[in-house]
Design a protein around this motif. Structure first.
Motif, mmCIF file in Angstrom:
data_model
loop_
_atom_site.group_PDB
_atom_site.id
_atom_site.type_symbol
_atom_site.label_atom_id
_atom_site.label_comp_id
_atom_site.label_asym_id
_atom_site.label_seq_id
_atom_site.Cartn_x
_atom_site.Cartn_y
_atom_site.Cartn_z
ATOM 1 N N PHE A 229 33.448 39.699 36.028
ATOM 2 C CA PHE A 229 32.954 39.064 37.256
ATOM 3 C C PHE A 229 34.040 38.779 38.290
ATOM 4 C CE2 PHE A 229 29.402 37.080 34.484
ATOM 5 C CZ PHE A 229 28.685 38.267 34.528
ATOM 6 N N HIS A 230 35.259 39.264 38.051
ATOM 7 C CA HIS A 230 36.312 39.092 39.041
ATOM 8 C C HIS A 230 36.527 40.413 39.787
ATOM 9 C CE1 HIS A 230 37.222 35.065 37.746
ATOM 10 N NE2 HIS A 230 37.339 35.473 36.501
ATOM 11 N N PRO A 231 36.857 40.353 41.072
ATOM 12 C CA PRO A 231 36.908 41.571 41.888
ATOM 13 C C PRO A 231 38.167 42.390 41.685
ATOM 14 C CG PRO A 231 37.501 39.662 43.212
ATOM 15 C CD PRO A 231 37.091 39.134 41.869
ATOM 16 N N ALA A 232 38.141 43.584 42.255
ATOM 17 C CA ALA A 232 39.283 44.493 42.151
ATOM 18 C C ALA A 232 40.546 43.862 42.706
ATOM 19 C CB ALA A 232 38.967 45.795 42.885
ATOM 20 N N GLU A 233 40.412 43.060 43.763
ATOM 21 C CA GLU A 233 41.595 42.430 44.367
ATOM 22 C C GLU A 233 42.313 41.526 43.372
ATOM 23 O OE1 GLU A 233 38.846 43.824 47.375
ATOM 24 O OE2 GLU A 233 38.562 42.435 45.681
ATOM 25 N N ALA A 234 41.548 40.804 42.550
ATOM 26 C CA ALA A 234 42.152 39.927 41.546
ATOM 27 C C ALA A 234 42.864 40.740 40.471
ATOM 28 C CB ALA A 234 41.090 39.030 40.919
ATOM 29 N N ILE A 235 42.280 41.872 40.107
ATOM 30 C CA ILE A 235 42.916 42.754 39.122
ATOM 31 C C ILE A 235 44.261 43.241 39.651
ATOM 32 C CG2 ILE A 235 42.706 44.963 37.917
ATOM 33 C CD1 ILE A 235 39.621 44.538 38.048
ATOM 34 N N LEU A 236 44.283 43.677 40.897
ATOM 35 C CA LEU A 236 45.531 44.161 41.489
ATOM 36 C C LEU A 236 46.566 43.045 41.599
ATOM 37 C CD1 LEU A 236 44.086 46.483 44.279
ATOM 38 C CD2 LEU A 236 45.323 47.198 42.214
ATOM 39 N N LEU B 253 47.698 44.496 30.561
ATOM 40 C CA LEU B 253 46.586 44.617 29.628
ATOM 41 C C LEU B 253 45.386 43.884 30.214
ATOM 42 C CD1 LEU B 253 45.548 45.515 26.842
ATOM 43 C CD2 LEU B 253 46.434 43.371 25.913
ATOM 44 N N PHE B 254 44.264 44.600 30.340
ATOM 45 C CA PHE B 254 43.067 44.053 30.944
ATOM 46 C C PHE B 254 41.887 44.201 29.996
ATOM 47 C CE2 PHE B 254 45.889 45.252 34.368
ATOM 48 C CZ PHE B 254 45.803 44.178 35.243
ATOM 49 N N GLY B 255 40.928 43.287 30.122
ATOM 50 C CA GLY B 255 39.736 43.328 29.275
ATOM 51 C C GLY B 255 38.479 43.156 30.104
ATOM 52 N N GLU B 256 37.450 43.918 29.764
ATOM 53 C CA GLU B 256 36.132 43.808 30.405
ATOM 54 C C GLU B 256 35.070 43.700 29.324
ATOM 55 O OE1 GLU B 256 34.375 43.586 33.160
ATOM 56 O OE2 GLU B 256 36.003 43.544 34.634
ATOM 57 N N ARG C 77 31.658 44.409 29.848
ATOM 58 C CA ARG C 77 30.511 45.296 30.032
ATOM 59 C C ARG C 77 30.953 46.654 30.541
ATOM 60 N NH1 ARG C 77 26.445 41.008 33.106
ATOM 61 N NH2 ARG C 77 26.377 39.468 31.419
ATOM 62 N N VAL C 78 30.350 47.695 29.966
ATOM 63 C CA VAL C 78 30.694 49.063 30.353
ATOM 64 C C VAL C 78 30.393 49.302 31.823
ATOM 65 C CG1 VAL C 78 30.174 51.501 29.965
ATOM 66 C CG2 VAL C 78 30.349 49.941 28.011
ATOM 67 N N GLN C 79 29.230 48.878 32.275
ATOM 68 C CA GLN C 79 28.811 49.166 33.642
ATOM 69 C C GLN C 79 29.751 48.529 34.661
ATOM 70 O OE1 GLN C 79 24.656 48.550 34.317
ATOM 71 N NE2 GLN C 79 24.756 49.045 36.490
ATOM 72 N N GLU C 80 30.153 47.296 34.413
ATOM 73 C CA GLU C 80 31.066 46.634 35.344
ATOM 74 C C GLU C 80 32.428 47.314 35.357
ATOM 75 O OE1 GLU C 80 32.886 42.213 36.433
ATOM 76 O OE2 GLU C 80 31.395 42.405 34.831
ATOM 77 N N ALA C 81 32.912 47.691 34.176
ATOM 78 C CA ALA C 81 34.198 48.390 34.096
ATOM 79 C C ALA C 81 34.129 49.729 34.812
ATOM 80 C CB ALA C 81 34.591 48.590 32.642
ATOM 81 N N GLN C 82 33.019 50.412 34.672
ATOM 82 C CA GLN C 82 32.848 51.722 35.299
ATOM 83 C C GLN C 82 32.855 51.613 36.824
ATOM 84 O OE1 GLN C 82 29.102 53.708 34.437
ATOM 85 N NE2 GLN C 82 30.149 55.660 34.216
ATOM 86 N N THR C 83 32.378 50.502 37.337
ATOM 87 C CA THR C 83 32.365 50.278 38.785
ATOM 88 C C THR C 83 33.752 49.937 39.313
ATOM 89 O OG1 THR C 83 30.088 49.488 38.699
ATOM 90 C CG2 THR C 83 31.378 48.881 40.632
ATOM 91 N N VAL D 28 49.229 51.886 37.121
ATOM 92 C CA VAL D 28 50.034 52.765 36.270
ATOM 93 C C VAL D 28 50.631 51.966 35.112
ATOM 94 C CG1 VAL D 28 52.055 54.273 36.203
ATOM 95 C CG2 VAL D 28 50.558 54.260 38.218
ATOM 96 N N GLY D 29 50.487 52.509 33.904
ATOM 97 C CA GLY D 29 51.062 51.862 32.723
ATOM 98 C C GLY D 29 50.216 50.768 32.129
ATOM 99 N N SER D 30 49.030 50.531 32.689
ATOM 100 C CA SER D 30 48.153 49.480 32.156
ATOM 101 C C SER D 30 47.194 50.054 31.122
ATOM 102 C CB SER D 30 47.347 48.827 33.283
ATOM 103 O OG SER D 30 46.425 49.747 33.842
ATOM 104 N N ARG D 31 46.560 49.154 30.377
ATOM 105 C CA ARG D 31 45.568 49.538 29.385
ATOM 106 C C ARG D 31 44.342 48.649 29.550
ATOM 107 N NH1 ARG D 31 47.013 52.852 25.530
ATOM 108 N NH2 ARG D 31 45.593 52.030 23.968
ATOM 109 N N LEU D 32 43.186 49.233 29.238
ATOM 110 C CA LEU D 32 41.925 48.527 29.409
ATOM 111 C C LEU D 32 41.170 48.475 28.083
ATOM 112 C CD1 LEU D 32 39.807 47.212 31.283
ATOM 113 C CD2 LEU D 32 38.927 49.522 31.745
ATOM 114 N N HIS D 33 40.801 47.268 27.663
ATOM 115 C CA HIS D 33 40.044 47.059 26.433
ATOM 116 C C HIS D 33 38.619 46.629 26.776
ATOM 117 C CE1 HIS D 33 43.507 46.316 23.361
ATOM 118 N NE2 HIS D 33 43.883 47.169 24.304
ATOM 119 N N MET D 34 37.667 47.126 26.025
ATOM 120 C CA MET D 34 36.332 46.551 26.072
ATOM 121 C C MET D 34 36.274 45.457 25.022
ATOM 122 S SD MET D 34 32.520 48.132 25.807
ATOM 123 C CE MET D 34 31.137 46.952 25.857
ATOM 124 N N ILE D 35 35.890 44.253 25.441
ATOM 125 C CA ILE D 35 35.905 43.127 24.516
ATOM 126 C C ILE D 35 34.507 42.580 24.250
ATOM 127 C CG2 ILE D 35 38.277 42.501 25.046
ATOM 128 C CD1 ILE D 35 37.202 40.303 26.878
#
Length: 241
Positions: free
Chosen positions: A39-46, A55-58, A60-66, A76-83
């Motif tokens: 529920f946090h936007p792309a700007e917060a991720i950046l 290291l990032f976690g999401e 829901r698949v649909q939200e991560a896909q968006t 670059v160099g980051s990793r994404l986990h589905m939790i």
């Protein structure tokens, strides 16, 4: 929340991780900090990425896909986990987005993942989730059920040498009950640590090293009980919209 606030929050969290590690006699660098971006936007991720998070976690698949594919070149160099819990009908999409799937909680879901590995060229890391008292009931309901999944994965790797290289059991995860009862929280984390020891004794999973446990409200206790990966959302980004 702006980037300086997120940076300050990360610094405070890392300081708390350091203190908890010191209390437990552990090396702080043995504990990874995951930013949970539900529920946090792309700007917060950046902003988190620019502050040093890799290291990032999401959930829901649909939200991560968006959110994440458009950011790939910026992370670059980051990793994404589905939790979150993975539904079988979302497995193909999940395998195309995530580096690790943490919420594996049934033999049926594991079988479905193994049947679809040909869609990947890089290994997918798995974390088996054990139910240890959280209200959601997510996770394998017992250690015996989790060990059944370990048996299946070990057999698959032995019988399918090429595909077996594309799947790695990385560790276990759990959610402690949301409570102020520290004894209940510690009991939950100790159950997962004991399960990890049992799996390590029975199976020869080379990369099986991680305990994913601890969130904003209990991560210091989790570290004291052996967590190697804490999943932080609210304490990092503030309350979700």
């Amino acid at each position: 929340m702006n980037d300086s606030q997120i940076s300050d929050n990360i610094a405070r969290i890392q300081e708390r991780i350091l203190r908890a590690a010191e209390r437990a006699g552990r090396a702080p660098q043995s504990i990874a900090l995951m930013a949970v971006t539900k529920f946090h936007p792309a700007e917060a991720i950046l902003d988190a990425y620019h502050a040093g998070i890799r290291l990032f976690g999401e959930n829901r698949v649909q939200e991560a896909q968006t959110k994440y594919p458009p950011l790939r070149d910026s992370l670059v160099g980051s990793r994404l986990h589905m939790i979150g819990t993975l539904q079988k009908n979302k497995i193909n999409k999940a395998l195309g987005i995530f580096d690790a799937l943490e919420g594996i909680d049934s033999v049926e879901v594991l079988e479905a993942i193994l049947a679809r590995l040909s869609s990947r060229t890089e290994p997918i890391e798995l974390f088996f989730e054990l139910h240890t008292g959280e209200e959601s009931k997510a996770g394998f309901p017992s250690l015996d059920e989790l060990l059944r999944a370990c048996d299946l994965l070990a057999s698959f790797a032995a019988e399918n040498r090429e595909e077996g290289r594309l799947v790695v059991l990385r560790g276990l995860m759990t959610m402690a009950p949301f409570t102020t009862d520290e004894r209940a929280i510690r009991h939950s984390f100790r159950m997962l640590a004991a399960a990890k020891a049992e799996v390590a004794q029975r199976f020869d999973f080379v990369h099986f090293t991680e305990l994913s446990m601890g969130m904003s409200n209990d991560f210091e206790i989790a570290i004291e009980e052996g967590s190697t990966l804490v999943r932080i959302g609210t304490a990092l980004f503030g309350e979700r919209a």
